[in-house]
Design a protein around this motif. Structure first.
Motif, mmCIF file in Angstrom:
data_model
loop_
_atom_site.group_PDB
_atom_site.id
_atom_site.type_symbol
_atom_site.label_atom_id
_atom_site.label_comp_id
_atom_site.label_asym_id
_atom_site.label_seq_id
_atom_site.Cartn_x
_atom_site.Cartn_y
_atom_site.Cartn_z
ATOM 1 N N GLN A 1 3.907 -3.880 8.393
ATOM 2 C CA GLN A 1 5.058 -3.037 8.678
ATOM 3 C C GLN A 1 5.048 -1.813 7.766
ATOM 4 O O GLN A 1 4.463 -1.829 6.683
ATOM 5 C CB GLN A 1 6.355 -3.831 8.518
ATOM 6 C CG GLN A 1 6.435 -5.020 9.474
ATOM 7 C CD GLN A 1 7.839 -5.538 9.615
ATOM 8 O OE1 GLN A 1 8.660 -4.982 10.342
ATOM 9 N NE2 GLN A 1 8.126 -6.637 8.920
ATOM 10 N N VAL A 2 5.717 -0.764 8.237
ATOM 11 C CA VAL A 2 5.620 0.535 7.572
ATOM 12 C C VAL A 2 7.007 1.103 7.304
ATOM 13 O O VAL A 2 7.881 1.110 8.185
ATOM 14 C CB VAL A 2 4.826 1.530 8.448
ATOM 15 C CG1 VAL A 2 4.806 2.922 7.804
ATOM 16 C CG2 VAL A 2 3.412 1.027 8.678
ATOM 17 N N ARG B 1 4.529 6.858 2.231
ATOM 18 C CA ARG B 1 4.431 5.819 3.257
ATOM 19 C C ARG B 1 4.077 4.508 2.575
ATOM 20 O O ARG B 1 3.108 4.440 1.813
ATOM 21 C CB ARG B 1 3.356 6.214 4.272
ATOM 22 C CG ARG B 1 3.117 5.248 5.414
ATOM 23 C CD ARG B 1 1.944 5.760 6.249
ATOM 24 N NE ARG B 1 1.655 4.908 7.391
ATOM 25 C CZ ARG B 1 2.073 5.141 8.633
ATOM 26 N NH1 ARG B 1 2.794 6.220 8.872
ATOM 27 N NH2 ARG B 1 1.764 4.330 9.620
ATOM 28 N N ALA C 1 6.231 4.511 11.742
ATOM 29 C CA ALA C 1 7.152 3.835 10.829
ATOM 30 C C ALA C 1 8.046 2.855 11.573
ATOM 31 O O ALA C 1 8.479 3.110 12.698
ATOM 32 C CB ALA C 1 8.012 4.859 10.093
ATOM 33 N N LYS D 1 0.844 -1.187 0.000
ATOM 34 C CA LYS D 1 0.000 0.000 0.000
ATOM 35 C C LYS D 1 0.880 1.238 0.000
ATOM 36 O O LYS D 1 1.787 1.371 0.820
ATOM 37 C CB LYS D 1 -0.908 0.003 1.232
ATOM 38 C CG LYS D 1 -1.833 1.207 1.339
ATOM 39 C CD LYS D 1 -2.665 1.104 2.612
ATOM 40 C CE LYS D 1 -3.584 2.301 2.792
ATOM 41 N NZ LYS D 1 -4.368 2.195 4.059
ATOM 42 N N SER E 1 -4.377 6.913 -0.824
ATOM 43 C CA SER E 1 -3.578 5.687 -0.961
ATOM 44 C C SER E 1 -3.949 4.940 -2.222
ATOM 45 O O SER E 1 -5.060 5.069 -2.746
ATOM 46 C CB SER E 1 -3.793 4.774 0.255
ATOM 47 O OG SER E 1 -3.467 5.412 1.472
ATOM 48 N N GLU F 1 3.269 0.373 3.133
ATOM 49 C CA GLU F 1 2.849 -0.606 4.134
ATOM 50 C C GLU F 1 2.750 -1.983 3.489
ATOM 51 O O GLU F 1 2.207 -2.128 2.391
ATOM 52 C CB GLU F 1 1.496 -0.211 4.725
ATOM 53 C CG GLU F 1 1.498 1.135 5.424
ATOM 54 C CD GLU F 1 0.113 1.538 5.898
ATOM 55 O OE1 GLU F 1 -0.477 0.778 6.702
ATOM 56 O OE2 GLU F 1 -0.384 2.588 5.450
ATOM 57 N N LYS F 2 3.273 -2.985 4.220
ATOM 58 C CA LYS F 2 3.253 -4.353 3.722
ATOM 59 C C LYS F 2 3.373 -5.296 4.906
ATOM 60 O O LYS F 2 4.251 -5.133 5.759
ATOM 61 C CB LYS F 2 4.428 -4.585 2.751
ATOM 62 C CG LYS F 2 4.449 -5.952 2.103
ATOM 63 C CD LYS F 2 5.680 -6.121 1.215
ATOM 64 C CE LYS F 2 6.948 -6.204 2.054
ATOM 65 N NZ LYS F 2 8.142 -6.558 1.237
#
Length: 215
Positions: A18-19, A12, A36, A2, A211, A14-15
């Motif tokens: 986690q960031v 930013r 983060a 994302k 996003s 995200e996966k």
């Protein structure tokens, strides 16, 4: 993965819970880096590097780490020993589940009379490339390019040629904090079918806070 656009040049990613945040600078939201697990900074200019935003993120998550070039790392290492890592062109590392490659060495020329600072770009998961303040072309294919559309160091023709040289599937606008709605409309038109053409690349601007899901 994302991708969330934050203010100006900050994004930013995200996966898997986690960031990773890149370039939470002074034109970004005050909490742009909070939450983060890993933070990447391309160079020392204040619209990309804001010490207070980084401190807020590091204090909010005692396990968070920063990866950056020496000019930035030297200003943070004492405050966060063992958590600030220095990188340069050709380096590669894994943090927060993201694979990162480092590309580039110098900031683009603003004016010949102004000294050039160091600048690196980051290729994340061999997919998303954030060049910072340079038009660095990685030596490998890029799917998603974070495209610096407006700056004192670039002009539209250079940016078009940069997109053509990188040849990504999609390009998302960054470095747009100085543009108003009129400016965005012009860039949207010129990077689209009415412009000179950027090959197969699909150009998109997402507003801060919006996003997209990357394939």
């Amino acid at each position: 993965m994302k991708l969330t656009k934050k203010g100006h040049s900050c994004i930013r990613l995200e996966k898997d819970g986690q960031v990773l945040v890149i370039d939470p600078g002074g034109f970004s939201e005050e909490d742009a880096a909070v939450g983060a697990d890993a933070i990447l900074v391309t160079h020392e200019h204040p619209d990309h590097f804001d010490e207070q935003r980084l401190r807020a993120a590091m204090e909010a998550n005692p396990a968070a780490r920063i990866w950056t070039l020496r000019s930035v790392a030297d200003r943070l290492t004492a405050a966060f020993p063992g958590r600030v890592h220095t990188v340069g062109n050709g380096d590669a590392f894994i943090d927060a589940g993201f694979g990162v490659e480092v590309h580039g060495e110098l900031h683009a020329v603003i004016h010949p009379d102004m000294p050039r600072v160091t600048n690196v770009g980051y290729l994340v998961d061999a997919t998303v490339f954030h060049p910072g303040d340079a038009l660095t072309v990685p030596d490998r294919p890029v799917d998603t390019l974070m495209l610096p559309v407006h700056a004192p160091w670039n002009k539209f023709s250079e940016v078009v040629d940069y997109v053509r040289a990188v040849g990504p599937r999609c390009a998302y606008a960054i470095h747009d904090g100085l543009l108003n709605d009129n400016g965005h409309a012009i860039y949207n038109r010129n990077f689209g079918p009415a412009g000179p053409g950027v090959g197969r690349t699909e150009y998109t601007r997402i507003a801060p806070g919006e996003s997209v899901e990357l394939i």
